[in-house]
Design a protein around this motif. Structure first.
Motif, mmCIF file in Angstrom:
data_model
loop_
_atom_site.group_PDB
_atom_site.id
_atom_site.type_symbol
_atom_site.label_atom_id
_atom_site.label_comp_id
_atom_site.label_asym_id
_atom_site.label_seq_id
_atom_site.Cartn_x
_atom_site.Cartn_y
_atom_site.Cartn_z
ATOM 1 N N ILE A 156 0.847 -1.187 0.000
ATOM 2 C CA ILE A 156 0.000 0.000 0.000
ATOM 3 C C ILE A 156 0.889 1.246 0.000
ATOM 4 O O ILE A 156 1.789 1.369 0.831
ATOM 5 C CB ILE A 156 -0.910 0.019 1.258
ATOM 6 N N VAL A 157 0.648 2.146 -0.950
ATOM 7 C CA VAL A 157 1.414 3.398 -0.996
ATOM 8 C C VAL A 157 0.527 4.613 -0.739
ATOM 9 O O VAL A 157 1.018 5.723 -0.617
ATOM 10 C CB VAL A 157 2.183 3.554 -2.333
ATOM 11 N N GLY A 158 -0.787 4.406 -0.639
ATOM 12 C CA GLY A 158 -1.702 5.510 -0.349
ATOM 13 C C GLY A 158 -3.133 5.006 -0.340
ATOM 14 O O GLY A 158 -3.405 3.891 -0.771
ATOM 15 N N PHE A 159 -4.031 5.827 0.187
ATOM 16 C CA PHE A 159 -5.448 5.478 0.141
ATOM 17 C C PHE A 159 -6.291 6.732 0.246
ATOM 18 O O PHE A 159 -5.829 7.760 0.739
ATOM 19 C CB PHE A 159 -5.837 4.444 1.210
ATOM 20 N N VAL A 160 -7.507 6.632 -0.269
ATOM 21 C CA VAL A 160 -8.454 7.745 -0.239
ATOM 22 C C VAL A 160 -9.831 7.199 0.130
ATOM 23 O O VAL A 160 -10.132 6.035 -0.116
ATOM 24 C CB VAL A 160 -8.541 8.483 -1.598
ATOM 25 N N TRP A 161 -10.654 8.057 0.716
ATOM 26 C CA TRP A 161 -12.060 7.727 0.943
ATOM 27 C C TRP A 161 -12.806 8.216 -0.287
ATOM 28 O O TRP A 161 -12.625 9.355 -0.720
ATOM 29 C CB TRP A 161 -12.579 8.406 2.196
ATOM 30 N N ALA A 162 -13.614 7.366 -0.879
ATOM 31 C CA ALA A 162 -14.333 7.763 -2.088
ATOM 32 C C ALA A 162 -15.789 7.332 -1.992
ATOM 33 O O ALA A 162 -16.120 6.373 -1.305
ATOM 34 C CB ALA A 162 -13.678 7.142 -3.314
ATOM 35 N N HIS B 133 -10.249 3.309 -1.048
ATOM 36 C CA HIS B 133 -9.638 2.832 -2.280
ATOM 37 C C HIS B 133 -8.130 2.971 -2.048
ATOM 38 O O HIS B 133 -7.660 4.032 -1.655
ATOM 39 C CB HIS B 133 -10.082 3.667 -3.473
ATOM 40 N N TYR B 134 -7.407 1.909 -2.310
ATOM 41 C CA TYR B 134 -5.984 1.853 -1.990
ATOM 42 C C TYR B 134 -5.134 1.929 -3.253
ATOM 43 O O TYR B 134 -5.398 1.239 -4.228
ATOM 44 C CB TYR B 134 -5.661 0.559 -1.245
ATOM 45 N N SER B 135 -4.098 2.749 -3.194
ATOM 46 C CA SER B 135 -3.100 2.807 -4.243
ATOM 47 C C SER B 135 -2.046 1.759 -3.900
ATOM 48 O O SER B 135 -1.462 1.792 -2.802
ATOM 49 C CB SER B 135 -2.481 4.205 -4.293
ATOM 50 N N VAL B 136 -1.818 0.818 -4.825
ATOM 51 C CA VAL B 136 -0.896 -0.280 -4.550
ATOM 52 C C VAL B 136 0.220 -0.302 -5.591
ATOM 53 O O VAL B 136 -0.010 -0.107 -6.776
ATOM 54 C CB VAL B 136 -1.629 -1.639 -4.516
ATOM 55 N N LEU B 137 1.430 -0.509 -5.108
ATOM 56 C CA LEU B 137 2.612 -0.619 -5.960
ATOM 57 C C LEU B 137 2.966 -2.091 -6.066
ATOM 58 O O LEU B 137 3.284 -2.732 -5.058
ATOM 59 C CB LEU B 137 3.778 0.173 -5.362
ATOM 60 N N LEU B 138 2.867 -2.643 -7.274
ATOM 61 C CA LEU B 138 3.106 -4.068 -7.466
ATOM 62 C C LEU B 138 4.575 -4.416 -7.280
ATOM 63 O O LEU B 138 5.463 -3.669 -7.691
ATOM 64 C CB LEU B 138 2.660 -4.509 -8.868
ATOM 65 N N LEU C 222 3.122 -11.281 -11.398
ATOM 66 C CA LEU C 222 2.940 -11.525 -12.832
ATOM 67 C C LEU C 222 2.519 -10.260 -13.582
ATOM 68 O O LEU C 222 2.985 -9.998 -14.682
ATOM 69 C CB LEU C 222 1.919 -12.631 -13.054
ATOM 70 N N SER C 223 1.636 -9.465 -12.994
ATOM 71 C CA SER C 223 1.126 -8.268 -13.682
ATOM 72 C C SER C 223 2.138 -7.128 -13.741
ATOM 73 O O SER C 223 1.918 -6.157 -14.458
ATOM 74 C CB SER C 223 -0.148 -7.775 -12.992
ATOM 75 N N SER C 224 3.239 -7.244 -13.011
ATOM 76 C CA SER C 224 4.226 -6.153 -13.024
ATOM 77 C C SER C 224 4.886 -5.992 -14.381
ATOM 78 O O SER C 224 5.541 -4.988 -14.634
ATOM 79 C CB SER C 224 5.276 -6.363 -11.929
ATOM 80 N N ALA C 225 4.701 -6.963 -15.279
ATOM 81 C CA ALA C 225 5.256 -6.842 -16.631
ATOM 82 C C ALA C 225 4.576 -5.730 -17.412
ATOM 83 O O ALA C 225 5.160 -5.162 -18.330
ATOM 84 C CB ALA C 225 5.105 -8.169 -17.378
ATOM 85 N N PHE C 226 3.321 -5.388 -17.047
ATOM 86 C CA PHE C 226 2.604 -4.352 -17.782
ATOM 87 C C PHE C 226 1.970 -3.278 -16.906
ATOM 88 O O PHE C 226 1.359 -2.351 -17.419
ATOM 89 C CB PHE C 226 1.534 -4.983 -18.695
ATOM 90 N N ILE C 227 2.124 -3.368 -15.583
ATOM 91 C CA ILE C 227 1.585 -2.325 -14.702
ATOM 92 C C ILE C 227 2.440 -2.242 -13.440
ATOM 93 O O ILE C 227 2.904 -3.263 -12.934
ATOM 94 C CB ILE C 227 0.093 -2.602 -14.355
ATOM 95 N N LEU D 269 1.577 0.435 -10.873
ATOM 96 C CA LEU D 269 0.750 1.022 -9.823
ATOM 97 C C LEU D 269 -0.711 0.839 -10.191
ATOM 98 O O LEU D 269 -1.083 0.975 -11.349
ATOM 99 C CB LEU D 269 1.080 2.516 -9.708
ATOM 100 N N ASP D 270 -1.546 0.515 -9.205
ATOM 101 C CA ASP D 270 -2.948 0.277 -9.472
ATOM 102 C C ASP D 270 -3.772 0.763 -8.289
ATOM 103 O O ASP D 270 -3.232 1.119 -7.243
ATOM 104 C CB ASP D 270 -3.190 -1.221 -9.704
ATOM 105 N N TRP D 271 -5.095 0.782 -8.459
ATOM 106 C CA TRP D 271 -6.040 1.116 -7.396
ATOM 107 C C TRP D 271 -6.859 -0.122 -7.085
ATOM 108 O O TRP D 271 -7.205 -0.883 -7.991
ATOM 109 C CB TRP D 271 -6.967 2.259 -7.817
ATOM 110 N N ALA D 272 -7.177 -0.320 -5.816
ATOM 111 C CA ALA D 272 -7.959 -1.486 -5.408
ATOM 112 C C ALA D 272 -8.990 -1.080 -4.369
ATOM 113 O O ALA D 272 -8.737 -0.214 -3.537
ATOM 114 C CB ALA D 272 -7.041 -2.552 -4.819
ATOM 115 N N PHE D 273 -10.150 -1.743 -4.447
ATOM 116 C CA PHE D 273 -11.141 -1.578 -3.396
ATOM 117 C C PHE D 273 -10.704 -2.409 -2.192
ATOM 118 O O PHE D 273 -10.028 -3.427 -2.328
ATOM 119 C CB PHE D 273 -12.517 -2.055 -3.863
#
Length: 99
Positions: free
Chosen positions: A44-50, A61-66, A71-76, A78-82
């Motif tokens: 987790i690198v950050g989060f917001v209330w939405a 909602h959490y900002s996540v650094l892979l 496996l997905s780090s080949a194409f992404i 940083l992502d957002w997750a509920f």
């Protein structure tokens, strides 16, 4: 021709609650996507209330650094997750060899 002084109706979002619940995850914590067959793991690198996103979802909602080993780090990177999509990475005791 429409009257230029008339504005279309708009809907304002609901205000946030007076007191936000305690987040399930904290910055720096290692988590994984629990719904995936081969889950990615990240921290987790950050989060917001939405109140909304691409779907109707109220909560954190959490900002996540892979991690580069995911496996997905080949194409992404940083992502957002509920919150409901993530789980805490299990912690294993280090291997201790005794004589």
């Amino acid at each position: 021709m429409p009257d230029p002084l008339l504005l279309p109706s708009i809907a304002l979002p609901q205000p946030p609650p007076l007191y936000l619940p305690v987040p399930k995850f904290q910055i720096g914590q290692w988590v994984y996507w629990k719904a995936l067959k081969d889950p990615d793991f990240e921290h987790i690198v950050g989060f917001v209330w939405a109140t909304e996103g691409s779907v109707k979802a109220i909560g954190y909602h959490y900002s996540v650094l892979l991690d580069k080993a995911s496996l997905s780090s080949a194409f992404i990177d940083l992502d957002w997750a509920f919150e409901d999509d993530l789980a805490v990475m299990p912690v294993h005791n280090p291997l201790v060899l005794t004589k």
